[in-house]
Scaffold this active site. Structure first.
Site, mmCIF file in Angstrom:
data_model
loop_
_atom_site.group_PDB
_atom_site.id
_atom_site.type_symbol
_atom_site.label_atom_id
_atom_site.label_comp_id
_atom_site.label_asym_id
_atom_site.label_seq_id
_atom_site.Cartn_x
_atom_site.Cartn_y
_atom_site.Cartn_z
ATOM 1 N N LYS A 1 1.865 -3.461 6.487
ATOM 2 C CA LYS A 1 2.368 -2.935 5.186
ATOM 3 C C LYS A 1 3.996 -2.224 4.885
ATOM 4 O O LYS A 1 4.690 -2.941 3.625
ATOM 5 C CB LYS A 1 1.295 -1.836 3.670
ATOM 6 N N TYR B 1 -2.105 -0.588 10.551
ATOM 7 C CA TYR B 1 -2.336 -0.645 8.442
ATOM 8 C C TYR B 1 -1.203 -0.771 7.571
ATOM 9 O O TYR B 1 -0.306 -1.202 7.150
ATOM 10 C CB TYR B 1 -3.762 -0.047 7.942
ATOM 11 N N SER C 1 0.282 -1.468 -0.063
ATOM 12 C CA SER C 1 -0.106 0.515 -0.154
ATOM 13 C C SER C 1 0.758 1.073 0.185
ATOM 14 O O SER C 1 2.260 1.416 0.338
ATOM 15 C CB SER C 1 -1.039 0.065 0.977
#
Length: 242
Positions: A150, A146, A133
């Site tokens: 990533k 998150y 991401s």
């Protein structure tokens, strides 16, 4: 550019929806032998009905031993796309221990486990693509856990690129901004949240699913034979001005 993946066996995790689902259909159309992995039986059966030659494996990749048992049936792999992931977007002080553990368990631990299972079955010339991401490269509000997962996935990409390079197996990451999958639309449906980010993207919009699928296919193919250990931003120019 003529890209061929005909008769190549490609394993795609997170195949039930979004990027993974569209990738499976595209690879099938290119003549690849696709192994679609998801925890959701309904979408897998729908995919199988649309593309009968696709092999489907229903398993929760958050279960370490269950994943090993389910994927043991795969005897040969030319390409692996670690696409399975979840996004729990909340301010850091609202994230629970379960949110933290679930996100790490799927976004990085499962990708590591799947890779460890399948790498011994990959011949020279194979390719691994990790779907990371833009949040691994740039911080965004509400993305703390998150983003950490990533960033860890990008680090795994580089580590495996070094370790597997001598075996002629390449490992790269794709790092998209918001892509208009169902999950992307759900997390960015509020204009008050979305518009400030879009304003920072020179192309003035979020990405479409095919705009991630196509770079993944490039990384899987021998057209990218000398690309190894890279994280490719797919973000409409966001990083150029921010």
């Amino acid at each position: 550019m003529d890209i061929s993946l005909k008769n190549k066996k490609i394993v795609v995790t997170g195949a039930g929806q979004g990027i993974g689902n569209e990738l499976c259909k595209t690879l099938h159309g290119m003549g690849a032998f696709v192994v679609a992995v998801s925890r959701s039986p309904g979408p897998l059966e729908a995919l199988k009905q649309e593309c009968p030659s696709i092999q489907i494996i229903q398993v929760d990749l958050g279960n370490w031993d269950g994943a090993r048992k389910a994927l043991a049936q795969i005897d040969h792999v030319d390409g692996l796309v670690n696409n399975a992931g979840i996004a729990i977007i909340k301010p850091y002080d609202q994230l629970s221990e379960k949110d933290f553990d679930d996100t790490f368990n799927i976004n990085i631990k499962a990708a590591f486990n799947v890779s460890q299972i399948l790498i011994p079955k990959m011949p020279p010339g194979s390719s691994i693509v990790n779907v990371s991401s833009l949040a691994a490269l740039k911080a965004f509000p509400g993305h703390s856990v998150y983003s950490m997962t990533k960033a860890a996935l990008d680090s795994m990409t580089q580590s495996l690129a070094i370790e597997l390079g001598p075996k002629k197996i390449r490992v790269n990451s794709i790092n998209p901004t918001v892509i208009l999958t169902r999950m992307g639309r759900a997390n960015w449906s509020d204009p008050a949240k979305a518009d400030p980010l879009i304003a920072k993207i020179p192309l003035g919009r979020f990405g479409e699913v095919n705009e991630v699928v196509e770079p993944i296919i490039y990384f899987l193919s021998d057209k990218s034979a000398y690309l190894n250990g890279h994280s490719l931003p797919v973000e409409g120019g966001y990083l150029a001005g921010n």
